[in-house]
Design an enzyme around this catalytic site. Structure first.
Site, PDB file in Angstrom:
ATOM      1  N   GLN A 126      23.915  -8.712  -1.148  1.00 38.15           N
ATOM      2  CA  GLN A 126      24.174  -7.312  -1.475  1.00 38.15           C
ATOM      3  C   GLN A 126      24.196  -7.121  -2.996  1.00 38.15           C
ATOM      4  O   GLN A 126      24.082  -5.999  -3.471  1.00 38.15           O
ATOM      5  CB  GLN A 126      25.513  -6.853  -0.880  1.00 38.15           C
ATOM      6  CG  GLN A 126      25.487  -6.753   0.641  1.00 38.15           C
ATOM      7  CD  GLN A 126      26.781  -6.262   1.270  1.00 38.15           C
ATOM      8  OE1 GLN A 126      27.239  -6.840   2.232  1.00 38.15           O
ATOM      9  NE2 GLN A 126      27.363  -5.196   0.752  1.00 38.15           N
ATOM     10  N   CYS A 144      34.150  -0.331   3.596  1.00 38.56           N
ATOM     11  CA  CYS A 144      35.178   0.479   2.973  1.00 38.56           C
ATOM     12  C   CYS A 144      35.204   0.074   1.529  1.00 38.56           C
ATOM     13  O   CYS A 144      34.830  -1.027   1.186  1.00 38.56           O
ATOM     14  CB  CYS A 144      36.536   0.241   3.595  1.00 38.56           C
ATOM     15  SG  CYS A 144      37.396  -1.165   2.892  1.00 38.56           S
TER      16      CYS A 144
END
Lengths: 288, 806
Positions: free
Chosen positions: B237, B385
């Site tokens: 990522q 989140c």
């Protein structure tokens, strides 16, 4: 998630398959749809050295009416059973149960033979077959024999089938016309095994239950035929008391394991709930 | 000009810019099986690695015998900690300032911990060989319960740091203690609690769960010994940070390390960290001189790489009898497992959990977080989140419900009374954040009107009466949540990863024919960056989005950025994209002025062109300007039309939303059925409403999964339970409720296009909304707080405890 090494065999007749199993011995395992066997091979909980795939044996296919029985070839898939007009008319509970197995992709491959023969207590068909008093046709080196479903299951993955036998056919007595039926399965999501499930068949005449049979899924290390629970209905008008008695009798014979889907006590109580709901639904469907 | 010239609106529509429901361009390949994922990378001579893992949760390793594995034909190497030690690679640094074992050194600290890395000619041989690695253990006592981790007689877990009483975040109280982090005014808060008319205190447990992306973690490492260059394809990522870390750890100069994140099949935080598999594949490739692939299986993914949550939050509110909240006091116990590998900005050991005052104007507050080691897998990632925001919002949104019940107030009225007012923005929270913008009362009112709140409460009242009369066996619950997210990490004065500030970047090149390639420092894992970044550029530069290619993930071509997680792509790289585009437009204006022989100041921007003010027929389109940029420039201006921007955001952005859930719970089975779920999100300027809706659907589905069933649990021996999809709850379309989405728009005042980010809001707001619905269903029976996950057997157990089955 990679299975140990195995040899793959694909015979085209029952005779050849039986001969292969006899010749290869303990380390050979028949393969039907594979939905129970392949996952345990991938985690290496099972490591058969030979897989004898039954998919090439055309005589194991098909769903037929034979006098007072329905004969379902072991390699009939759940999807074929769902699509069968014969089953829809005579044994609609098979369709209802099949639709609760896995998901459409699984049902295209999963077979009735594999589902009942493997002895996986989570499978749905075995309890249903006990409920319906089905017989399993087994072919082995020494010829053929039939075993009642109610006498087939000894323990988890432990059945009356010998290592060199193949389950070739499931034979189900044709139930009374106008019978009530229901398969009630409690599960968290599509593809899960049942937390608890109940198969119920009822015959009602003039408001009184004349015959009943109840099978229970995944609440012991074998499927269960709940004889006392069924008896609690016979001769009654299937009122609240009778239903409660049947549910209690069903709970009494369970011996569930605790797992991530709930502790044993929950699964025992859910047996009662699924039995109660299945009876209520079957009663509504029965011609009285 | 001719008669059929398109109107301004038609020209704008053709761009498919901001606000357009443009279809996701990447889906053309994703839906046809034509994506290019790490496991699609196949190189000549490539070997495969696999791990022998620990069967124990805590044990001393007495011996490791790899001889049988090495003797298996096709096995090329078996690495253990003893092989990595001389390279100082048996431990690696974590994002949280700790170290984590790459291969277990002397001890194993959680079940399935990596012990030996087998490298073989194919996956099947590797899988056979790991079974042949023989490990002799001496079992040690296990710590599973975080509340027991700091007991005086607790077993020592981390022998490697047992005497190091100063951790990365200050003094440690115990050998199993990681950090103590405090924020707010303790004294003032304690004072308020002493005299407050009404107080509440509950322990809210946010269970351990896992992001469970469909594609597991994997990599291919390829060392070119001739060129001295290392190429690593991986599920990253944050590929640029991975390159920096790989360079530092391996000693290979950063320009000779090429890190490529190809298509990624979902991340949700699972793919932020650096895992032993990456390190071992790289080491094996360096040692063997051939490419080495490592692919995690599902059980490895669920049981070893990066869990999420596992926060135990003692939450207190103090209020007046009329429901004005006066103070909040929270103590959180954070179970980090065997190593502190939380994915937080390095200086913030509990991320942004101090957003826990939520959307309310709470004058004083104090938060204390203690992190502890246990014999569980390591991680602590932000699962869809923004860095522990879900935990904080769960605490306040449950506490509000508890307080409302104690006050005898409707929880919506209590929220209305305490929400931060529009005129208070920018709002400074008691725990230190500066909320950029919000219009909370308007959003909540819109939601109330949409769901018909008073009618729902009336229906619930009638149903409760029917329940008491024995006419129904179902309980109706209404879940309410008003949340504030904090995303866009972040200003580098607060946020860094191993010392690198959390800016992000965009580089835009306009080709002579007016098409564009643009590259960003972020990395989409399914968020559709290729679609949405192009829309930002389309609007800024007047070039159709279809003429713009977006590329990310190749550290050789993309500018340096900190990656995609915590909903930071739009707030940070999206801002960089707009700023880079504006640089280009400024230069384009100079070229247009030159071409039109007017002053720059006589030009105005008109969708896709510069027009001479008052003379709309005199214009130069961006396409014409792009051509001229390569052959006809004003004197002194350098050719070309490209720009790069590194954007260090001045503040975080603060999306918010109001969610409602209506649920019916069958008390005889404990099965909860969601009848209705309404989600109003305000993410500021909306770039692509269709993609926002898709993001909200996905986030709500994950929130549903977490609240209603997901859990990674351990038995008393530290055996990880349910590390497969047989047990770990991943709902299908059949179980997933129908989602109703809605929105308000309150732009961020400091973001160039006012956008705030949305991907994680639905997880932040969704989990407490579901949990509040469950708790609300039982509230009239005085059930007390019911812990998640709210699956069938647990809710049945609540009903049993309340005597509802008698």
């Amino acid at each position: 998630m990679i299975p140990a090494k195995f040899e793959y065999h694909r015979p085209t007749s029952v005779q050849d398959a039986v001969a292969l199993l006899a010749q290869l011995g303990e380390e050979a395992h028949p393969l039907a749809g594979g939905h129970s066997l392949i996952p345990v091979m991938k985690t290496r909980l099972a490591a058969p050295e030979h897989l004898v795939d039954l998919a090439g044996i055309s005589s194991l296919k098909g769903i037929r009416r034979e006098q007072d029985h329905i004969a379902i070839g072991a390699m009939a898939t759940q999807s074929e059973m769902i699509a069968s007009p014969l089953l829809a008319e005579i044994l609609p509970i098979i369709r209802e149960t099949s639709l609760l197995i896995g998901d459409p992709q699984i049902r295209y491959v999963g077979t009735i033979g594999g589902n009942v023969a493997n002895g996986d207590p989570g499978n749905d068909m075995p309890a249903l077959m006990m409920c319906l008093d089905a017989e399993y046709q087994l072919a082995g080196r020494n010829g053929e024999r039939r075993v009642r479903a109610r006498a087939f299951y000894f323990g988890a993955y432990d059945t009356a089938r010998q290592n060199d036998e193949i389950l070739t056919e499931v034979r189900i007595p044709i139930p009374a016309k106008g019978h009530g039926y229901a398969y009630e399965k409690l599960k968290r999501k599509v593809g899960d095994y049942a937390v608890a499930a109940a198969a119920v068949m009822l015959t009602i005449t003039n408001g009184t239950c004349r015959a009943a049979s109840i099978g229970l899924t995944n609440v012991a290390d074998t499927p269960l035929w709940a004889e006392a629970a069924a008896q609690a209905l016979v001769g009654t008008r299937i009122d609240r008391t009778a239903i409660a008695n049947a549910a209690n009798a069903a709970e009494a014979i369970t011996n569930p394991a605790s797992d991530g889907h709930g502790p044993a006590e929950y699964r025992r109580k859910m047996t009662g709930v699924t039995v109660r709901r299945a009876i209520e639904r079957a009663k509504l469907r029965a011609e009285v | 000009m001719n008669d059929i010239a398109p109107t301004q609106a038609e020209r704008a529509e053709k761009l498919q810019g901001l606000g357009c429901k443009r279809k996701r361009v990447e889906d053309i390949r994703f839906t046809q099986g034509r994506g290019n994922y790490v496991d699609d990378v196949k190189l000549p001579g490539m070997l495969f690695g696999d791990f022998a893992r620990s069967s124990h949760a805590h044990a001393r390793i007495k011996s490791i015998d790899t001889s049988k594995a090495l003797a298996l034909p096709g096995v090329k190497a078996v690495l253990t900690a003893a092989d990595l030690k001389p390279l100082k690679l048996h431990y690696m640094p974590t994002l949280a300032g700790d170290v984590a074992a790459v291969l277990a050194d002397e001890k194993v600290l959680f079940q399935n911990q990596e012990i030996a890395f087998v490298v073989a000619e194919d996956r099947y041989i590797a899988a056979d060989a790991i079974e042949l690695v023989e490990v002799e253990y001496e079992a040690l006592p296990v710590v599973v319960d975080p509340f027991q981790a700091m007991a005086p007689d607790a077993p020592i877990l981390r022998d490697d740091i047992k005497d190091k009483m100063n951790g990365a975040h200050g003094p440690r109280k115990h050998y199993n203690h990681i950090f103590n982090w405090q924020v707010g005014d303790k004294q003032a808060t304690d004072e308020v609690f002493k005299t407050a008319e009404v107080t509440t205190k509950d322990l809210f447990v946010y269970q351990r769960t896992h992001p469970a992306p469909l594609e597991t973690c994997q990599c291919v490492a390829s060392m070119d010994k001739v060129k001295g260059e290392l190429t690593v394809w991986g599920t990253f990522q944050a590929p640029h940070v991975v390159r920096t870390v790989v360079s530092i750890l391996s000693g290979i100069a950063e320009h000779k390390v090429h890190v490529i994140a190809p298509d990624i099949g979902g991340g949700f935080g699972n793919k932020v960290g650096v895992y032993p598999g990456y390190v071992c594949a790289i080491v094996a490739s360096i040692v063997l001189g051939v490419p080495v692939k490592w692919v995690e299986d599902r059980m490895e993914n669920l049981s070893t790489t990066s869990f999420a949550r596992d926060y135990h939050m003692a939450t207190e509110l103090a209020a007046t009898k009329e429901g004005k909240i006066l103070a909040m006091r929270v103590h959180m116990l954070a179970d980090h497992g065997a190593f502190d590998a939380c994915a937080n900005p390095s200086k913030l050991p509990a991320g942004f959990v101090n957003i826990c005052t939520g959307s309310y104007d709470i004058p004083v507050a104090h938060l204390e977080v203690d992190g502890v080691y246990t014999n569980k897998a390591t991680g602590g990632v932000a699962y869809r989140c923004s860095l522990r925001v879900t935990e904080g919002i769960y605490a306040i949104e449950r506490a509000i419900e508890v307080l409302a019940k104690k006050l005898g107030m409707d929880s919506v009225d209590l929220r209305m009374k305490n929400l931060i007012k529009a005129e208070q923005f920018p709002y400074r929270s008691a725990l230190g954040w500066e909320y950029d913008s919000g219009n909370y009362h308007v959003a909540l009112q819109k939601a109330l009107d949409a769901v018909g709140y008073p009618a729902l409460r009336a229906e619930q009242k009638a149903r409760r009466e029917a329940f008491r009369r024995g006419e129904t066996r179902e309980l109706m619950g209404i879940g309410v949540c008003f949340f504030t997210e904090i995303v866009g990490a972040g200003p580098s004065r607060h946020c860094d990863i191993l010392g690198v500030g959390m800016f992000d970047s965009a580089e835009i090149r306009v080709h002579p024919t007016g098409s564009i390639v643009a590259r960003m420092g972020t990395k989409s894992q399914g968020q559709a960056h290729e679609t949405t970044y192009a829309q930002i550029i389309a609007t800024e530069l007047g070039i159709p989005a279809d003429d713009i290619t977006i590329e990310e993930g190749d550290t050789d071509t993309a500018p340096y950025g900190l990656g995609t997680y915590g909903s930071r792509s739009t707030p940070v790289a999206g801002a960089a994209t707009a700023m880079a585009a504006r640089k280009i437009r400024a230069k384009a204006q100079m070229i247009a002025a030159h071409l039109l022989e007017v002053s720059e100041y006589d030009l105005e921007w008109d969708v896709d062109r510069f027009t001479v003010k008052g003379l709309p027929e005199k214009f130069k389109t961006m396409k014409e300007i792009a051509w001229a940029a390569h052959n006809n420039l004003p004197p002194g201006l350098e050719p070309g039309l490209e720009a790069v921007n590194y954007y260090d955001p001045p503040n975080m952005t603060y999306p918010f939303g109001a969610y409602f859930c209506v649920m019916d719970i069958d008390i005889d089975t404990g099965v909860a059925k969601t009848r209705r779920f309404y989600a109003l999100d305000d993410c500021g300027t909306r770039i692509n409403p269709m993609i926002i809706e898709g993001q909200v659907h996905g986030g709500l589905t994950e929130a549903f999964a977490i609240a209603m069933g997901q859990e990674i649990s351990y038995d008393a021996q530290g055996n990880v339970m349910g590390a497969s999809f047989m047990d770990f709850f991943l709902p299908t379309a059949v179980e997933t409720p129908k989602w109703e989405t809605d929105f308000t728009v309150t732009p961020s005042p400091h973001h160039p296009i006012g956008a705030k980010g949305v991907g994680e809001s639905p997880n932040v707001g969704g989990v407490p909304c579901f949990s509040n619905a469950v708790n609300d269903a039982f509230a009239f029976l005085d059930a007390g707080h019911i812990q998640m996950p709210h699956d069938g057997w647990r809710l049945w157990t609540v009903a049993e405890r309340l005597g509802l089955h008698a």
